[in-house]
Design an enzyme around this catalytic site. Structure first.
Site, short mmCIF file in Angstrom:
data_model
loop_
_atom_site.label_atom_id
_atom_site.label_comp_id
_atom_site.label_asym_id
_atom_site.label_seq_id
_atom_site.Cartn_x
_atom_site.Cartn_y
_atom_site.Cartn_z
N CYS A 333 0.78 -1.23 0.00
CA CYS A 333 0.00 0.00 0.00
C CYS A 333 0.82 1.29 0.00
O CYS A 333 0.49 2.21 -0.76
CB CYS A 333 -1.05 0.03 1.11
SG CYS A 333 -0.92 -1.21 2.36
N GLN A 380 0.80 -11.00 -3.33
CA GLN A 380 -0.62 -10.64 -3.19
C GLN A 380 -1.17 -10.20 -4.52
O GLN A 380 -0.48 -9.52 -5.28
CB GLN A 380 -0.76 -9.47 -2.22
CG GLN A 380 -0.47 -9.81 -0.79
CD GLN A 380 -0.70 -8.60 0.10
OE1 GLN A 380 -0.08 -7.56 -0.09
NE2 GLN A 380 -1.59 -8.72 1.06
N HIS A 510 -8.43 -1.13 -0.03
CA HIS A 510 -7.49 -2.21 -0.33
C HIS A 510 -8.34 -3.40 -0.75
O HIS A 510 -9.37 -3.65 -0.12
CB HIS A 510 -6.72 -2.70 0.91
CG HIS A 510 -6.06 -1.64 1.71
ND1 HIS A 510 -4.71 -1.51 1.76
CD2 HIS A 510 -6.56 -0.68 2.52
CE1 HIS A 510 -4.39 -0.52 2.58
NE2 HIS A 510 -5.50 0.00 3.05
#
Length: 635
Positions: A333, A380, A510
RNA sequence: GCUGGCGUAGCUCAGUCGGUAGAGCAGCUGACUUGUAAUCAGCAGGUCGGGGGUUCAAUUCCCUUCGCCAGCUCCA
């Protein structure tokens, strides 16, 4: 005599005298055999309880979740009784029903061995044959404490001291256990059970407390249900991704490299590549842009993001680069935020949807590592959406559509969805929380997705939606997570220029759909039992010439398929066709193309699929068929 | 991280109540030219996870360490 009116589940009413036991009621209905307990105005009760007035009555059989709980709780008592008879020094602690079974924890001087479990199980059978009646006792706190002190059960005394009277206990023969109940009426009710495993577990789940010995078991109303369940456990073992990963040469985790760090072998890597290509293409089609970010960043970045404060236990020690501390990234992030910050942003630009297959490293305690499902380095399938507050709902709607599309492609169509709301400790204004939570909920409702609310289970920085997918065996896996974040935009002070010419703070969302590529791959291996659908299969077609005479024809086929984009291999070893087929079958190759003199003469293929079915096709027909299956991602 | 179990050839496993190990498959070599889940024969392959200790002698016993497995715990 006074009467009570009982309303049964099938909406019929029945009048019985007050004081009638439910046992008699159930007997009069002729359902004594299957009914284990009753629900009286929503409260589960024993069959020995008496009718106290008008009530709604539910009959609990093993087929209901509550009935299963009663049955398995009684099974746990049965096991505890057997343990106490065999090992009188074992101290009882707790023994609840769980999904698919039950357990009971004992304080015992040594771990239980598999031989102990056999003995205990045999003793349980014996106790069911005694068919002991199960009695409920209600006690005052003092009576209860005295009773369990006399019986030498200190853990029970500790539990009683914390609960409010009236305290209930259940007795069967000489065995007494503290318990809310209800229970089945007699030990003979338990028909089919099996002790599965023993393991250590802490008293009250805290590693500061004493380690107890836990025995896991399962029980079913019928023998064939138990057998089916045991068979399922076998099936789970067979599908274990660690075992299949080795057999199919998909991946490995090497001692020399380190725990929780995955090596993707060529067979696994091609699956990953295919999956990632699909992922990228789907994202671009859905209005995302792709970004990349580095694996390390200055420690200061993690200070500013707050990770150093809130996520420290999962981060590795910083490394020194030219006298400046750098940190391996546990999340993507902050990088995406820095991309946001690289320009002045206008309300007209929003939303931004930036996706990255970002590889992160997190410290996980050694005991929790598990194949691909829990690792220390993983990728991810991450994305961050930056939007205006009024865009949250429409963005969430898009994400929900998108994730169900992606998951469906892999054959996952059933989900458990959880909406987690504001926890006690939180950042951001109440108003923002309410707005965001309402937006998430509204999106779920519009999509007609069933969900449960997990009150207070949101992350401190915002509410979230978690989705658990159900695999082909009905097991749940947490993959998708969609989290609203009020924190990072604040910490990094990101903004956009609004219609009013003023600065506004964007909302950050997110989201990860598969969660991590490693974990999702592990789930896929188990879901497909290693037999990947053709679009993912490492080798999609294997050409098996019968003798050397067909080598040239086989080579032509391979070349043709390769040119068409089909992953094909040729097995032209000097071996019998039976062996070649066996090996291709063990590698779960979707199509085996057997070519002998007949096929070479007719320019055809004997196509054998994984199910062992054979058909003869022309090369053209096969090529058309396999390309169709690959592009539509079926089979 | 904690408790317990395990670590022997590339893989799956046997074995040694202390005298430096064995099978099947895989590999290599040769023969066989093969029709839908294992052709036959020969050869080669291990400092018994690493380190230390006890012992005339350790793969075996003890300690320690690393890893794996089950469970617990953890997963802002």
């Amino acid at each position: 005599m006074a009467e009570a009116t009982l309303r049964l589940e099938n909406q019929t009413e029945k009048k019985v005298p007050l004081g009638t036991t439910f046992f008699d009621l159930v007997k009069s209905l002729g359902k004594l055999k299957e009914v284990l307990a009753v629900r009286v105005n929503g409260q589960p009760r024993d069959l020995s309880a008496k009718v106290e007035g008008d009530a709604e009555i539910g009959l609990l059989t093993f087929d209901s979740p509550e009935g299963k709980e009663v049955y398995r709780h009684s099974s746990a008592h049965l096991m505890a009784q057997a343990v106490k008879e065999l090992f009188p020094t074992a101290k009882m602690t707790i023994g609840p029903p769980i999904e698919d079974g039950f357990y009971y924890d004992f304080d015992f001087e040594r771990p239980f061995t598999p031989e102990d479990l056999e003995k205990i199980e045999a003793k349980m059978v014996e106790i069911t044959k005694r068919d002991l009646q199960v009695f409920r006792m209600e006690l005052s706190k003092e009576e209860a404490i005295r009773l369990f002190q006399e019986r030498g059960e200190p853990y029970k005394v500790e539990l009683i001291e914390e609960i409010e009277p009236p305290i209930s206990a259940y007795r069967q023969g000489d065995f007494i256990d503290l318990c809310m109940g209800p229970h089945v009426p007699s030990t003979g009710k338990m028909k089919a059970f099996k002790l599965i495993a023993s393991a250590g577990a802490y008293w009250r789940g805290s590693e500061k407390n004493k380690m107890l010995q836990r025995i896991y078991g399962t029980s079913f109303a019928k023998k064939d249900e138990l057998d089916a369940h045991l068979k399922k456990l076998e099936e789970i073992k067979k599908r274990d991704h660690r075992k299949l990963g080795k057999e199919l040469d998909l991946f490995s985790i090497s001692d020399e490299i380190g725990p929780g760090l995955v090596l993707w072998h060529p067979n696994g890597a091609i699956i990953r590549k295919t999956l990632e290509d699909f992922w990228r293409e789907a994202h671009v089609k859905s209005g995302y842009e792709l970004v990349y970010s580095p694996h390390i960043a200055r420690l200061d970045l993690w200070k500013q993001s707050g990770h150093l404060q809130f996520y420290k236990e999962n981060m590795y020690a910083p490394m020194d680069i030219d006298g400046m501390p750098f940190e391996l990234k546990p999340m993507n992030c902050p990088f995406h935020i820095m991309i946001y910050k690289s320009h002045l942003r206008s309300y007209r630009d929003l939303p931004f949807r930036w996706a990255e297959l970002g590889t992160v490293y997190r410290y996980e305690r050694s005991g929790v590592l598990h194949g691909l499902l829990r690792v220390r380095g993983f990728t991810q399938d991450d994305a961050h959406l930056f939007c205006r507050p009024d865009q949250i709902e429409s963005e969430i709607l898009k994400v929900l559509d998108f994730t169900t599309f992606v998951l469906k492609t892999f054959g996952f169509e059933h989900y458990d969805i959880y909406l987690s709301t504001r926890p006690e400790k939180y950042v951001g204004s109440l108003e923002r929380w309410e707005q965001a939570t309402a937006a998430l909920e509204s999106a779920l409702k519009q999509k007609g997705l069933a969900y449960q609310i997990d009150p207070g289970e949101g992350v401190f920085y915002g509410p979230k939606i978690d989705m658990k997918i159900k695999d082909v065996l009905g097991r749940s896996w947490q993959c998708t997570t969609i989290q609203v974040d009020f924190n990072l935009p604040e910490r990094f002070g990101i903004s956009y220029r609004g219609e009013d010419g003023k600065e506004h703070q964007p909302i950050m969302i997110h989201r990860a759909l598969m969660g991590s590529i490693e974990r999702f791959f592990g789930i896929l291996i188990e879901h497909y039992a290693g037999a990947f659908p053709i679009w993912l299969a490492p080798v999609q077609a294997k050409i098996l010439p019968i003798t050397e005479r067909q080598r040239e024809y086989a080579g032509q086929i391979q070349q043709r398929l390769r040119e068409a984009g089909v992953r094909s291999e040729m097995d032209d070893r000097n071996e019998k066709i039976g062996l070649k087929i066996r090996e291709a079958q063990l590698m779960k190759v979707p199509y085996m193309l057997v070519v002998g003199d007949r096929e070479a003469a007719d320019q055809t293929l004997a196509v054998r699929n994984r199910a062992g079915e054979s058909t003869t096709l022309t090369l053209d027909a096969f090529e058309k068929k396999i390309l169709e299956e690959i592009t539509t991602r079926v089979g």
